[in-house]
Motif scaffolding. Structure first.
Motif, PDB file in Angstrom:
ATOM      1  N   LEU A  89       1.018   5.921  -6.978  1.00 21.32           N
ATOM      2  CA  LEU A  89       2.217   5.765  -6.157  1.00 21.32           C
ATOM      3  C   LEU A  89       2.090   4.541  -5.254  1.00 21.32           C
ATOM      4  CD1 LEU A  89       4.912   6.690  -4.925  1.00 21.32           C
ATOM      5  CD2 LEU A  89       3.591   8.226  -3.443  1.00 21.32           C
ATOM      6  N   GLU A  90       0.940   4.360  -4.640  1.00 16.74           N
ATOM      7  CA  GLU A  90       0.759   3.207  -3.751  1.00 16.74           C
ATOM      8  C   GLU A  90       0.852   1.899  -4.530  1.00 16.74           C
ATOM      9  OE1 GLU A  90      -1.940   5.568  -0.424  1.00 16.74           O
ATOM     10  OE2 GLU A  90      -2.918   4.168  -1.821  1.00 16.74           O
ATOM     11  N   ASP A  91       0.285   1.863  -5.725  1.00 16.30           N
ATOM     12  CA  ASP A  91       0.401   0.659  -6.564  1.00 16.30           C
ATOM     13  C   ASP A  91       1.854   0.399  -6.939  1.00 16.30           C
ATOM     14  OD1 ASP A  91      -2.326   0.295  -6.455  1.00 16.30           O
ATOM     15  OD2 ASP A  91      -2.717   1.104  -8.466  1.00 16.30           O
ATOM     16  N   ASP A  92       2.579   1.469  -7.279  1.00 19.91           N
ATOM     17  CA  ASP A  92       3.977   1.323  -7.672  1.00 19.91           C
ATOM     18  C   ASP A  92       4.833   0.824  -6.510  1.00 19.91           C
ATOM     19  OD1 ASP A  92       3.270   2.276 -10.173  1.00 19.91           O
ATOM     20  OD2 ASP A  92       4.004   4.315  -9.812  1.00 19.91           O
ATOM     21  N   ASP A 102       2.259 -11.790   1.146  1.00 20.54           N
ATOM     22  CA  ASP A 102       1.227 -12.060   0.155  1.00 20.54           C
ATOM     23  C   ASP A 102       0.246 -10.891   0.154  1.00 20.54           C
ATOM     24  OD1 ASP A 102       2.251 -14.603  -0.526  1.00 20.54           O
ATOM     25  OD2 ASP A 102       1.245 -15.495   1.208  1.00 20.54           O
ATOM     26  N   ALA A 103      -0.398 -10.648  -0.961  1.00 20.90           N
ATOM     27  CA  ALA A 103      -1.394  -9.579  -1.092  1.00 20.90           C
ATOM     28  C   ALA A 103      -0.871  -8.253  -0.558  1.00 20.90           C
ATOM     29  CB  ALA A 103      -2.687  -9.962  -0.381  1.00 20.90           C
ATOM     30  N   PRO A 104       0.262  -7.776  -1.076  1.00 20.66           N
ATOM     31  CA  PRO A 104       0.825  -6.534  -0.546  1.00 20.66           C
ATOM     32  C   PRO A 104       0.013  -5.314  -0.959  1.00 20.66           C
ATOM     33  CG  PRO A 104       2.051  -7.226  -2.477  1.00 20.66           C
ATOM     34  CD  PRO A 104       1.074  -8.325  -2.172  1.00 20.66           C
ATOM     35  N   ARG A 105       0.013  -4.337  -0.079  1.00 22.16           N
ATOM     36  CA  ARG A 105      -0.650  -3.071  -0.359  1.00 22.16           C
ATOM     37  C   ARG A 105       0.144  -1.974   0.324  1.00 22.16           C
ATOM     38  NH1 ARG A 105      -6.872  -1.648   1.498  1.00 22.16           N
ATOM     39  NH2 ARG A 105      -6.851   0.580   0.956  1.00 22.16           N
ATOM     40  N   ALA A 106       0.138  -0.788  -0.248  1.00 19.67           N
ATOM     41  CA  ALA A 106       0.868   0.347   0.323  1.00 19.67           C
ATOM     42  C   ALA A 106      -0.108   1.453   0.683  1.00 19.67           C
ATOM     43  CB  ALA A 106       1.905   0.873  -0.673  1.00 19.67           C
ATOM     44  N   LEU A 107       0.295   2.267   1.657  1.00 22.79           N
ATOM     45  CA  LEU A 107      -0.488   3.427   2.068  1.00 22.79           C
ATOM     46  C   LEU A 107       0.467   4.602   2.191  1.00 22.79           C
ATOM     47  CD1 LEU A 107      -3.417   4.208   2.991  1.00 22.79           C
ATOM     48  CD2 LEU A 107      -2.600   3.913   5.340  1.00 22.79           C
ATOM     49  N   SER A 108       0.183   5.690   1.465  1.00 23.59           N
ATOM     50  CA  SER A 108       1.103   6.826   1.446  1.00 23.59           C
ATOM     51  C   SER A 108       0.779   7.817   2.555  1.00 23.59           C
ATOM     52  CB  SER A 108       1.065   7.531   0.084  1.00 23.59           C
ATOM     53  OG  SER A 108      -0.225   8.057  -0.176  1.00 23.59           O
ATOM     54  N   PHE A 109       1.829   8.503   3.024  1.00 27.34           N
ATOM     55  CA  PHE A 109       1.721   9.513   4.071  1.00 27.34           C
ATOM     56  C   PHE A 109       2.501  10.750   3.651  1.00 27.34           C
ATOM     57  CE2 PHE A 109       0.967   5.530   6.208  1.00 27.34           C
ATOM     58  CZ  PHE A 109      -0.006   5.815   7.155  1.00 27.34           C
ATOM     59  N   CYS A 110       2.187  11.879   4.285  1.00 35.97           N
ATOM     60  CA  CYS A 110       2.854  13.123   3.924  1.00 35.97           C
ATOM     61  C   CYS A 110       4.295  13.179   4.438  1.00 35.97           C
ATOM     62  CB  CYS A 110       2.069  14.329   4.416  1.00 35.97           C
ATOM     63  SG  CYS A 110       1.672  14.305   6.173  1.00 35.97           S
ATOM     64  N   THR A 111       4.608  12.490   5.552  1.00 38.17           N
ATOM     65  CA  THR A 111       5.975  12.439   6.077  1.00 38.17           C
ATOM     66  C   THR A 111       6.223  11.080   6.721  1.00 38.17           C
ATOM     67  OG1 THR A 111       5.474  13.202   8.335  1.00 38.17           O
ATOM     68  CG2 THR A 111       5.897  14.908   6.668  1.00 38.17           C
ATOM     69  N   VAL A 246      12.390  12.962  -3.015  1.00 36.67           N
ATOM     70  CA  VAL A 246      11.166  13.760  -3.166  1.00 36.67           C
ATOM     71  C   VAL A 246      10.651  14.118  -1.770  1.00 36.67           C
ATOM     72  CG1 VAL A 246       8.946  13.930  -4.349  1.00 36.67           C
ATOM     73  CG2 VAL A 246      10.733  12.500  -5.309  1.00 36.67           C
ATOM     74  N   ALA A 247       9.526  13.553  -1.351  1.00 40.02           N
ATOM     75  CA  ALA A 247       8.966  13.807  -0.026  1.00 40.02           C
ATOM     76  C   ALA A 247       7.883  12.779   0.220  1.00 40.02           C
ATOM     77  CB  ALA A 247       8.371  15.227   0.068  1.00 40.02           C
ATOM     78  N   GLY A 248       7.543  12.601   1.505  1.00 45.52           N
ATOM     79  CA  GLY A 248       6.492  11.672   1.871  1.00 45.52           C
ATOM     80  C   GLY A 248       7.047  10.352   2.361  1.00 45.52           C
ATOM     81  N   ALA A 249       6.139   9.399   2.572  1.00 49.97           N
ATOM     82  CA  ALA A 249       6.501   8.092   3.095  1.00 49.97           C
ATOM     83  C   ALA A 249       5.370   7.131   2.790  1.00 49.97           C
ATOM     84  CB  ALA A 249       6.758   8.165   4.599  1.00 49.97           C
ATOM     85  N   ALA A 250       5.585   5.863   3.146  1.00 50.23           N
ATOM     86  CA  ALA A 250       4.538   4.869   2.931  1.00 50.23           C
ATOM     87  C   ALA A 250       4.709   3.723   3.914  1.00 50.23           C
ATOM     88  CB  ALA A 250       4.568   4.339   1.504  1.00 50.23           C
ATOM     89  N   ALA A 251       3.594   3.092   4.232  1.00 48.67           N
ATOM     90  CA  ALA A 251       3.595   1.827   4.964  1.00 48.67           C
ATOM     91  C   ALA A 251       3.188   0.738   3.984  1.00 48.67           C
ATOM     92  CB  ALA A 251       2.618   1.881   6.128  1.00 48.67           C
ATOM     93  N   THR A 271      -5.266  14.103   8.540  1.00 42.08           N
ATOM     94  CA  THR A 271      -4.200  14.918   7.969  1.00 42.08           C
ATOM     95  C   THR A 271      -4.492  15.202   6.495  1.00 42.08           C
ATOM     96  OG1 THR A 271      -2.550  13.931   9.437  1.00 42.08           O
ATOM     97  CG2 THR A 271      -1.719  15.043   7.487  1.00 42.08           C
ATOM     98  N   THR A 272      -4.280  16.428   6.072  1.00 49.37           N
ATOM     99  CA  THR A 272      -4.416  16.757   4.659  1.00 49.37           C
ATOM    100  C   THR A 272      -3.406  15.955   3.845  1.00 49.37           C
ATOM    101  OG1 THR A 272      -5.198  18.991   5.127  1.00 49.37           O
ATOM    102  CG2 THR A 272      -4.228  18.615   2.953  1.00 49.37           C
ATOM    103  N   ALA A 273      -3.846  15.381   2.763  1.00 47.13           N
ATOM    104  CA  ALA A 273      -2.959  14.598   1.907  1.00 47.13           C
ATOM    105  C   ALA A 273      -1.875  15.482   1.303  1.00 47.13           C
ATOM    106  CB  ALA A 273      -3.772  13.930   0.794  1.00 47.13           C
ATOM    107  N   SER A 274      -0.729  14.904   1.048  1.00 43.77           N
ATOM    108  CA  SER A 274       0.348  15.651   0.414  1.00 43.77           C
ATOM    109  C   SER A 274      -0.068  16.082  -0.991  1.00 43.77           C
ATOM    110  CB  SER A 274       1.611  14.792   0.329  1.00 43.77           C
ATOM    111  OG  SER A 274       1.380  13.646  -0.479  1.00 43.77           O
ATOM    112  N   PRO A 275       0.560  17.114  -1.550  1.00 45.76           N
ATOM    113  CA  PRO A 275       0.197  17.539  -2.904  1.00 45.76           C
ATOM    114  C   PRO A 275       0.322  16.386  -3.903  1.00 45.76           C
ATOM    115  CG  PRO A 275       1.593  19.181  -1.861  1.00 45.76           C
ATOM    116  CD  PRO A 275       1.586  17.992  -0.950  1.00 45.76           C
ATOM    117  N   PRO A 276      -0.656  16.191  -4.766  1.00 46.56           N
ATOM    118  CA  PRO A 276      -0.558  15.119  -5.756  1.00 46.56           C
ATOM    119  C   PRO A 276       0.680  15.219  -6.629  1.00 46.56           C
ATOM    120  CG  PRO A 276      -2.790  15.987  -5.672  1.00 46.56           C
ATOM    121  CD  PRO A 276      -1.952  16.888  -4.823  1.00 46.56           C
ATOM    122  N   ALA A 277       1.150  16.431  -6.884  1.00 51.26           N
ATOM    123  CA  ALA A 277       2.359  16.587  -7.708  1.00 51.26           C
ATOM    124  C   ALA A 277       3.550  15.892  -7.072  1.00 51.26           C
ATOM    125  CB  ALA A 277       2.663  18.072  -7.913  1.00 51.26           C
ATOM    126  N   VAL A 278       3.608  15.909  -5.734  1.00 46.83           N
ATOM    127  CA  VAL A 278       4.704  15.231  -5.035  1.00 46.83           C
ATOM    128  C   VAL A 278       4.595  13.722  -5.239  1.00 46.83           C
ATOM    129  CG1 VAL A 278       5.697  14.762  -2.763  1.00 46.83           C
ATOM    130  CG2 VAL A 278       4.987  17.085  -3.362  1.00 46.83           C
TER     131      VAL A 278
END
Length: 395
Positions: A89-92, A102-111, A246-251, A271-278
């Motif tokens: 998901l972060e790569d996508d 330049d050199a973008p990267r993402a970080l996922s969060f539960c909300t 769906v659910a979640g967020a990213a920076a 924080t516990t990571a969100s369910p991988p299925a999400v």
């Protein structure tokens, strides 16, 4: 008991002022047509802007993710909870929306709330001054408070006032923070002007695009893509529980910024990571958002927005000039706002009442939230109901 009596008195005071909030129970999936509290209703309340929340491809992806990864993540991202689905998901996200650095990267969060707390507390602190738009979302306000930085509030969307505040500041680190699309007014921040100020003053510009991601810009890549902005000063936040369905967020930011968040952002670390299925379903949503189907849904939503703007301008109430899926109609008084929402409900239409402290005192409103799942017939039904209510309210 004194403590309970204090709370009861507070609740009674909220009720007297027309500020009590009540939950409604949805019996069916989030969609334009729902069953709520046992009744069929046309919903104009959700943030499911592209109508993807119940899309078959996403429900199938969620089920597939659960079969592959189980029901929960089992831990924080740094202690066993970071799955292949989160990494994908972060790569996508970086591939779809990272063109502003330049050199973008993402970080996922539960909300989205947690994402905003994490970014602000990690990038700001003592010795930092945060410059926050007066109408920023509560999560940004809370993040600014938790950062223990000096906070200066600039008038809503006023880049000239912000420029004067920045000129007068001697803070070693400056952070400008704004919603991309403001959730209660539906207007868009003056991002080009804000970025020019950020670059001039060596400041971060944090943009929370909860209500623009998926809807605005080419392929739904959000407000920064729509404005054609690019700068290492930018930090972009997007939510996956609104247009993405769906659910979640990213920076998203330069890879160095994201690595700093991994190391220092307490709401991420603890924080516990969100369910991988999400996360697996969210990746499927990104593919839909960027596809021809996503383009078609955005085009249909654009038609609905223009039709709704014309409809609301014809009423006795005060619409806000919004070109987004958020279409507010200011009533002013709390009780009058609740009465209008109740009349809409009696017509089989869920148009929620928005009151303080969500909006400033005296600006209570009903808010029409549009979805690509709505039809022109749905809008015709809303228009007819508002005309009847309007006519009954006139002397």
């Amino acid at each position: 008991m004194f403590l309970l009596d204090t709370l009861r008195d507070g609740l009674a005071d909220l009720d007297r002022r027309g500020l009590t909030r009540r939950r409604r129970i949805a019996d069916t999936a989030c969609a334009a047509h729902m069953t709520v509290d046992g009744r069929p209703i046309i919903g104009f309340a959700s943030n499911d802007y592209l109508g993807l929340a119940a899309h078959p491809a996403l429900t199938a992806a969620l089920a597939e993710g659960a079969q592959r990864y189980g029901a929960g993540s089992g831990g924080s991202h740094l202690l066993g909870g970071h799955s292949r689905a989160h990494a994908q998901l972060e790569d996508d996200l970086a591939a779809l929306c990272g063109g502003f650095v330049d050199a973008p990267r993402a970080l996922s969060f539960c909300t989205g709330y947690m994402a905003n707390l994490a970014v602000l507390t990690a990038l700001a602190g003592r010795g930092t001054t945060l410059f926050s738009d007066a109408l920023n979302h509560a999560s940004l306000i809370d993040g600014a408070r938790l950062a223990r930085a000096e906070v200066q509030i600039y008038p809503h969307g006023d880049a000239e006032a912000l420029a004067a505040m920045l000129d007068a500041s001697d803070a070693s680190v400056k952070v400008i923070v704004t919603d991309g699309v403001f959730s209660m007014d539906g207007d868009i921040a003056p991002l080009a002007a804000l970025l020019e100020l950020a670059e001039r003053h060596g400041a971060w510009l944090i943009v929370d695009d909860a209500h623009g991601f998926g809807v605005l810009g080419p392929q739904g890549r959000g407000v920064l893509a729509q404005a054609g902005l690019r700068s290492p000063h930018l930090v972009y936040l997007c939510t996956l529980g609104k247009a993405a369905g769906v659910a979640g967020a990213a920076a998203l930011a330069h890879e160095t910024v994201i690595e700093w968040l991994v190391q220092r952002a307490r709401p991420y670390i603890f924080t516990t990571a969100s369910p991988p299925a999400v996360a697996h379903a969210a990746s499927a949503s990104l593919a839909l958002i960027a596809s021809d189907e996503g383009d078609a849904r955005r085009a249909h939503l654009g038609v609905l927005i223009e039709r709704t703007r014309a409809m609301l301008r014809a009423s006795q109430w005060l619409p806000i000039d919004s070109h987004t899926a958020i279409q507010p109609l200011i009533i002013g008084d709390n009780e009058a706002t609740l009465a209008l929402a109740a009349r809409c409900d009696a017509e089989g239409l869920w148009v929620p009442a928005i009151r303080p402290p969500t909006v400033p005192v005296g600006t209570s409103r009903v808010r029409v939230s549009l979805s690509a799942g709505h039809t022109l017939d749905d809008l015709a039904r809303l228009e007819a109901a508002l005309m009847r209510i309007d006519a009954a309210a006139r002397p």
